[in-house]
Design an enzyme around this catalytic site. Structure first.
Site, short mmCIF file in Angstrom:
data_model
loop_
_atom_site.label_atom_id
_atom_site.label_comp_id
_atom_site.label_asym_id
_atom_site.label_seq_id
_atom_site.Cartn_x
_atom_site.Cartn_y
_atom_site.Cartn_z
N SER A 1 16.25 28.95 32.82
CA SER A 1 16.90 30.22 33.13
C SER A 1 17.32 31.07 31.94
O SER A 1 17.68 32.23 32.09
CB SER A 1 18.14 29.98 34.02
OG SER A 1 17.72 29.73 35.34
N SER B 1 16.96 32.57 35.76
CA SER B 1 17.94 33.34 36.47
C SER B 1 18.83 34.23 35.60
O SER B 1 19.49 35.13 36.14
CB SER B 1 18.84 32.39 37.26
OG SER B 1 19.57 31.56 36.38
N LYS C 1 26.57 36.28 31.55
CA LYS C 1 26.01 36.10 32.88
C LYS C 1 27.17 35.97 33.87
O LYS C 1 28.21 35.38 33.53
CB LYS C 1 25.16 34.81 32.85
CG LYS C 1 24.27 34.56 34.05
CD LYS C 1 23.45 33.27 33.81
CE LYS C 1 22.52 32.95 34.97
NZ LYS C 1 21.72 31.73 34.69
#
Lengths: 475, 456
Positions: free
Chosen positions: B163, B139, B64
Site C-alpha cells: 500500500s 491503498s 494517510k
C-alpha cells in the site's frame, strides 16, 4: 434399580491480584468505582490501540503453576476468541487457546471425612475478563471497569465423582491461589468463579453421559449444591428414558435449582486466531525457578508438618482458613515446640472468628506473646479459662500476656501459705462439714466441692491442684 | 515536486499556507480528505517563535487518514469513522511533531486500507498524478499523489501488502515499507496486524531516510516494535544484487520490464554485481496473503460494532444494531474481506486454510533467508503494470488482488522493501523499481537508492 455415578470437571476463573489490567495501564481494582471510570483506551477498544502484556500477570500465573504442581511452558502465546457482545469492546477476548502458560498439574484436596480427592489439572491459561452489562426495560448499560482484568482459567480433568469432592477441590483451589499470592480470593466480589461440568452415567459404564455446564458459581457451597441438584435432575431424566442435553445452565442460589441457558446447538464458532499484536511469552527455566522460589509455603506443607501432632482435622482446618494463622502457628512450632504450638492452635481454633477483619489484624501477630501465654499455662500461672481471656485480649493488644493477666488479676496463686489459709478457712466453715464427713467416709467426689469453694474464695486464682493437696493433708 | 530542504529555513507559517494553497488548488485530484488548517497554523506559529525546533522544523506533511491525529477527523476513508475525532495521536505523528514537522491534512485511501487503487474510499477515488483518468494506486493513494504533486515534500502511509510501494510506483515517488516492527503501529487504524507497517513517501531517498530515522524505534505502546536499529547508512559498494526472474516474465507489462531493466543496468554500471535469481514459493504468496490478511482483518474490524464510537445505526435490538451499523459503515471490499477472513478462521477450516497458509509463509521466509545468504538486495518491479484506468479492475476483485503479486512477498516475510522511481513508460506513466532487503537492512536499501539517484 440402576445405580448412577456422576463425573465432574471444573473450570475455575481466578482474578489475578495485579496492580493494572492484563493489557492496559488502567487500575485493576474496580470495586466501588464509578462505572467506566477505570477504563483505558486499550480496554475501550479504541482504533489504533494495541495490547501491552502486563508481566506481573505472567509472574502470578507462574506462581499459580507452582501451587497447582504444574509445569510452566517455556513458550506460551495469546489467541483471540471472537464473539460480538457489548461487554467485549474489541469483538474478541484475548486468551490462550493453543499454547497456555500453565501445563498439566495435580491438586490433592482433603475432604471433610479425612479422605483426599486427587484432581489432575489439564492446563490453566491466562485471559482477559469482559465488562458488565446491566439491563433495564428496553435498554442496557455497559460498564467496562472489569474489561481487561487478568484471569487465569484453571481447567481440571473430570476427576471428581461427588458433590463433596467438587466442593473440596474448589475450597482447596481457593486456599492454594490465595496462599500463593495469585489472587485476593474475594469470593463475594467474584475473584474466583467456578464452572462445573457434570455428567451422569450408570455405575460401571465405560462411557460418560452428556454433560451440562453450570456457569458462574461463586461459593464452595453452591458448587456442592449445584452438583447435587444436577445429579438428581439428570438421573431423573435418564430414569424417565429421556436424554440429557449438552448445554450451559445457570444456578439460582435462592431456589437451589439450575436452569437452561443455551444448548450446544447455539454454540458459537469463536474463530480462534493467534494474536499477532502480542509476541510469545518466553520463560527460561531459571526465570521460572526464581519466580517460584518466592512462593510462600502452601497448605499441603502445613498439613504434613502438623499431621502427627494429634490435632483434630477441624483445628487444622480453622487455622489453614487463614494464611496468617498458619504462618504464625508454624513459627510458634519452630520456636517453642509442638506442645506450645498445639495449645495456641486450640485457642485459635476456638477463640478467633474467621472473618476478614480479624484475619487482617492477624497478619500483624508476633509469635512471642502467644508462646509466653502458653508457657504461663504450662507453669500453672494461669488457668485454662483465664488463658482464653488473656488470649482474646492479646489478639487486639500491644501488652504482654503477663501484663494482661496482671491487669485482669488472673494470675494463679501457687504460694502454699496463702492457699493454706484459705483451705483452713473453708474447712472451718460449717457449710463444708457435710463434705468433710463424706471424704472421711471414703467418698472422694466431695473433694471437688471443697476445691470449688477454695477457687471461689480466691476469685479463681488458687492453683486447684495445690488446693487439693492441702485439703488431703489436713483430713 | 518539492524536497524537505525547500522548506527548511523558511517561515513555518508560510510553508503551511503554501502547502494548504497547493492542496486546495489540486482539490479535484482528491488526494486529501480533510485539511487540519487551524491546528497546522497554531503549530507553525510555535515553530516560528522557536518554541518547537528539530530536524523538520516547519516542514509540512500529510498523513494517510488511518493515522490518528488531533485537530480533525480520522476516517480511514470509511463511513464508519466519518465523524470520528481521535482523542490522541499516533506515535509517528508525535515523533514527527516533536521534530517540528506540521501535519496539514489527511489523505485518501481505500476504506480501512483495503485495496490497491484508492477506489474503495467511501469518499471517492484519488486520481493519478500523471494521468487523471488512471488510479492513484493504493491503498495509500492520497499520500503518494500529494507528494507527487508537490503539495508536501513528504507524506506518511501504511503498507500491509504493497500500500505504499505500489502507489509510489504509480506516481513516481520514493515509497518506503520498512522491516516489520521498525515503526510503531500505535494510533494507526489496524488492518492486518502481522504485516501492517508504517512508512513514508518522499521525492528523494535522502528525504525518506530522514523521515524514517525520525519515525523508527522502539515504542512501549507497541509490543511488536524492534529495538532501535535504524541509522542512516553509507553508500554501499559492490553489492550482490539478485533480479527476481518470476517478476520479469512476459506477463509483466513490457514498459515496466523495460524501465526495471534500465535501472538494473545502472546498478551494474555503479559496480554492483547483478545476477538472476528464482524463488519457487513466490507463486503461492498471493494465496497466503489473501488468507492470512483477511483473517486478521476480520478480527481487527470486530471492534466496529456501533456501541462505543463511530457509525451507530437506528436499530430496535442488539443484533440489528450490529448488522445495520456494520452494513452502513463498511464498503463492499471491507465486507468481502471480513467474510473471507471469518471463513478461513471458522471451525473446520482453520487448519486447512489459516494454518496451512502460515506454514507456507514460513517456507517463503526460509527461501528469502536462503537468498540473502548470497545476495544483499533483490530487485524487481513493484507492480506488473503501470497505473491502470479508473474502474478497470473494480468489477473483478481477483484481478485487483493480482496487482499485489509483487509486493505481498516482502510483506509476508516482514522484509524492508522500497519503491524507487525508474522513469516512465512510453505513455508517460511512472514506473517504480522495487528493492527488497534482509530484515533490518532498511538503511542499506535507502543508501543504495540514494547513490543511484546521484549517479543519474
Amino acid at each position: 434399580m440402576t445405580k448412577y455415578e456422576m463425573t465432574i470437571g471444573i473450570e475455575c476463573h481466578v482474578q489475578l491480584a495485579t496492580v493494572t489490567k492484563l493489557f492496559s495501564p488502567a487500575d485493576n481494582d474496580a470495586r466501588s468505582k464509578d462505572p467506566n471510570s477505570v477504563v483505558h483506551p486499550i480496554d475501550y477498544g479504541l482504533p489504533g490501540m494495541l495490547p501491552i502484556l502486563n508481566r506481573q500477570a505472567v509472574t502470578l500465573a507462574v506462581r499459580a503453576g507452582k501451587a497447582l504442581n504444574a509445569k510452566i511452558a517455556n513458550t506460551s502465546r495469546f489467541d483471540r476468541k471472537h464473539y460480538f457482545y457489548p461487554d467485549l469492546p474489541n469483538g474478541y477476548q484475548i486468551t490462550q487457546m493453543y499454547y497456555p502458560t500453565i501445563l498439566a498439574g495435580l491438586v490433592e484436596a482433603p475432604m471433610e471425612d479425612g479422605a483426599t480427592v486427587k484432581v489432575r489439572i489439564h492446563h490453566a491459561h491466562i485471559e482477559s475478563d469482559a465488562g458488565k452489562l446491566s439491563h433495564y426495560g428496553d435498554y442496557s448499560l455497559v460498564d467496562l471497569n472489569r474489561a481487561g482484568t487478568p484471569l487465569i482459567e484453571i481447567v481440571s480433568e473430570p476427576d471428581m465423582h461427588s458433590p463433596q469432592e467438587a466442593k473440596a477441590y474448589a475450597a482447596e483451589l481457593h486456599k492454594l491461589m490465595t496462599y500463593a499470592g495469585v489472587t485476593f480470593g474475594d469470593l463475594y466480589h467474584g475473584n474466583m468463579r467456578f464452572d462445573v461440568n457434570i455428567s451422569v452415567a450408570p455405575e460401571g459404564s465405560t462411557e460418560l453421559g452428556k454433560r451440562a455446564e453450570i456457569k458462574n458459581l461463586n461459593s464452595f457451597r453452591s458448587v456442592e449444591r449445584a452438583a447435587e441438584y444436577e445429579f438428581k435432575r439428570q438421573v431423573a431424566l435418564l430414569e424417565k428414558g429421556e436424554r440429557v442435553v449438552q448445554e450451559t445452565r445457570g444456578w439460582d442460589d435462592a431456589t437451589g435449582k439450575t436452569t437452561s441457558q443455551r444448548s450446544k446447538e447455539d454454540a458459537q464458532d469463536y474463530r480462534y486466531m493467534p494474536d499477532p499484536d502480542i509476541p510469545p511469552v518466553i520463560l527460561a527455566d531459571e526465570e521460572i525457578a526464581a519466580i517460584q522460589a518466592e512462593v510462600p509455603e502452601l497448605p499441603p506443607y502445613y498439613r504434613e508438618k502438623w499431621a502427627n501432632l494429634g490435632l483434630d482435622k477441624s483445628v487444622i482446618d480453622s487455622i489453614l482458613a487463614h494464611q496468617s494463622y498458619a504462618v504464625l502457628l508454624a513459627t510458634i512450632q519452630d520456636q517453642a515446640g509442638d506442645d506450645k504450638m498445639k495449645r495456641v492452635a486450640h485457642w485459635f481454633a476456638s477463640g478467633v472468628s474467621t472473618d476478614e477483619e480479624t484475619a487482617e489484624v492477624a497478619s500483624n501477630f508476633v509469635p512471642e506473646g502467644f508462646i509466653e501465654l502458653a508457657d504461663m499455662v504450662d507453669k500453672n500461672e494461669l488457668s485454662s479459662t483465664a488463658a482464653k481471656e488473656v488470649f482474646n485480649e492479646l489478639l487486639n493488644s500491644d501488652k504482654t500476656p503477663r501484663e494482661i493477666a496482671e491487669a485482669r488479676n488472673l494470675l494463679q496463686v501457687s504460694d502454699e501459705g496463702a492457699i493454706a489459709a484459705i483451705v483452713d478457712e473453708v474447712l472451718a466453715d460449717p457449710a463444708s462439714a457435710k463434705a468433710v464427713e463424706d471424704i472421711k467416709a471414703g467418698n472422694d467426689k466431695a473433694i471437688g466441692f471443697l476445691v470449688g469453694q477454695i477457687m471461689k474464695k480466691s476469685q479463681g486464682k488458687a492453683n486447684p491442684a495445690l488446693a487439693q493437696k492441702l485439703i488431703r493433708e489436713r483430713l | 515536486m518539492t524536497a524537505i530542504s525547500d522548506f527548511i529555513d523558511s517561515s513555518a507559517t508560510d510553508n503551511v499556507k503554501k502547502a494548504i494553497a497547493a492542496a486546495k488548488e489540486n482539490e479535484s485530484i482528491h488526494a486529501l480528505l480533510s485539511l487540519t488548517e487551524e491546528r497546522a497554523l497554531e503549530r507553525a506559529t510555535l515553530v516560528d517563535k522557536g518554541e518547537i525546533t528539530g530536524r523538520l522544523a516547519g516542514v509540512p506533511f500529510v498523513a494517510k487518514d488511518n493515522f490518528m491525529t488531533l485537530g480533525g477527523t480520522t476516517t480511514a476513508a470509511s463511513h464508519f469513522l466519518e465523524q470520528f475525532e481521535a482523542p490522541l495521536q499516533a506515535t509517528v505523528i508525535e515523533r514527527l511533531e516533536a521534530e517540528g514537522a506540521i501535519c496539514i491534512g489527511k489523505t485518501n485511501l481505500d476504506a480501512f486500507a483495503h485495496g490497491g487503487s484508492t477506489e474503495n474510499s467511501a469518499f471517492g477515488p484519488t486520481l493519478n498524478s500523471a494521468d487523471p483518468t488512471r488510479v492513484a494506486g493504493g491503498s495509500s493513494g492520497g499520500s503518494a499523489v500529494a507528494t507527487a504533486l508537490g503539495i508536501v515534500p513528504f507524506a506518511i502511509g501504511t503498507d500491509t501488502g504493497g500500500s505504499i510501494r505500489q502507489p509510489a510506483s504509480f506516481n513516481g515517488v520514493v515509497g518506503v515499507k520498512p522491516t516489520y516492527g521498525t515503526v510503531s503501529r500505535y494510533g494507526v487504524v489496524a488492518m492486518a496486524s502481522s504485516t501492517d507497517t508504517i512508512g513514508c513517501f518522499a521525492t528523494t531517498a535522502h528525504d525518506a531516510e530522514l523521515v524514517m530515522d525520525i519515525m523508527a524505534g522502539r515504542d512501549d505502546r507497541d509490543m511488536t516494535t524492534l529495538p532501535d536499529f535504524f541509522a542512516p547508512a553509507e553508500a554501499p559498494t559492490a553489492l550482490k544484487v539478485g533480479v527476481i526472474k518470476e517478476f520479469m516474465t512476459d506477463d509483466v507489462d513490457a514498459g515496466v520490464r523495460q524501465q526495471v531493466a534500465t535501472y538494473v543496468e545502472s546498478l551494474k554500471a555503479a559496480g554492483h554485481i547483478v545476477e538472476e535469481v528464482s524463488m519457487s514459493m513466490l507463486k503461492y504468496a498471493l494465496a497466503m496473503y489473501y488468507i492470512i490478511v483477511p483473517a486478521e482483518i476480520s478480527s481487527n474490524l470486530s471492534r466496529y460494532d456501533g456501541v462505543r464510537y463511530g457509525r451507530r445505526a437506528e436499530a430496535g435490538n442488539l443484533s440489528e444494531l450490529y448488522g445495520k451499523s456494520r452494513d452502513e459503515g463498511f464498503m463492499a471490499e471491507n465486507k468481502r474481506r471480513i467474510m473471507i477472513g471469518s471463513y478461513v478462521l471458522s471451525s473446520g477450516y482453520f487448519d486447512a486454510y489459516y494454518l496451512q497458509a502460515q506454514k507456507a509463509r514460513t517456507l517463503l521466509i526460509n527461501e528469502f533467508n536462503e537468498l540473502f545468504k548470497t545476495y544483499d538486495v533483490l530487485v524487481g518491479p513493484v507492480a506488473p503494470t503501470p497505473a491502470f484506468k479508473l474502474g478497470e479492475n473494480t468489477a473483478d476483485p481477483v484481478k485487483m488482488y493480482l496487482a499485489d503479486i509483487m509486493t505481498v512477498p516482502a510483506s509476508l516475510a516482514g522484509l524492508p522493501a522500497i519503491s524507487v522511481p525508474a522513469g516512465t513508460t512510453d505513455e508517460g506513466l511512472p514506473v517504480g523499481v522495487q528493492l527488497i532487503g534482509q530484515r533490518r537492512d532498511d538503511a542499506k536499501l535507502l543508501a543504495l537508492a540514494a547513490s543511484q539517484e546521484e549517479a543519474a
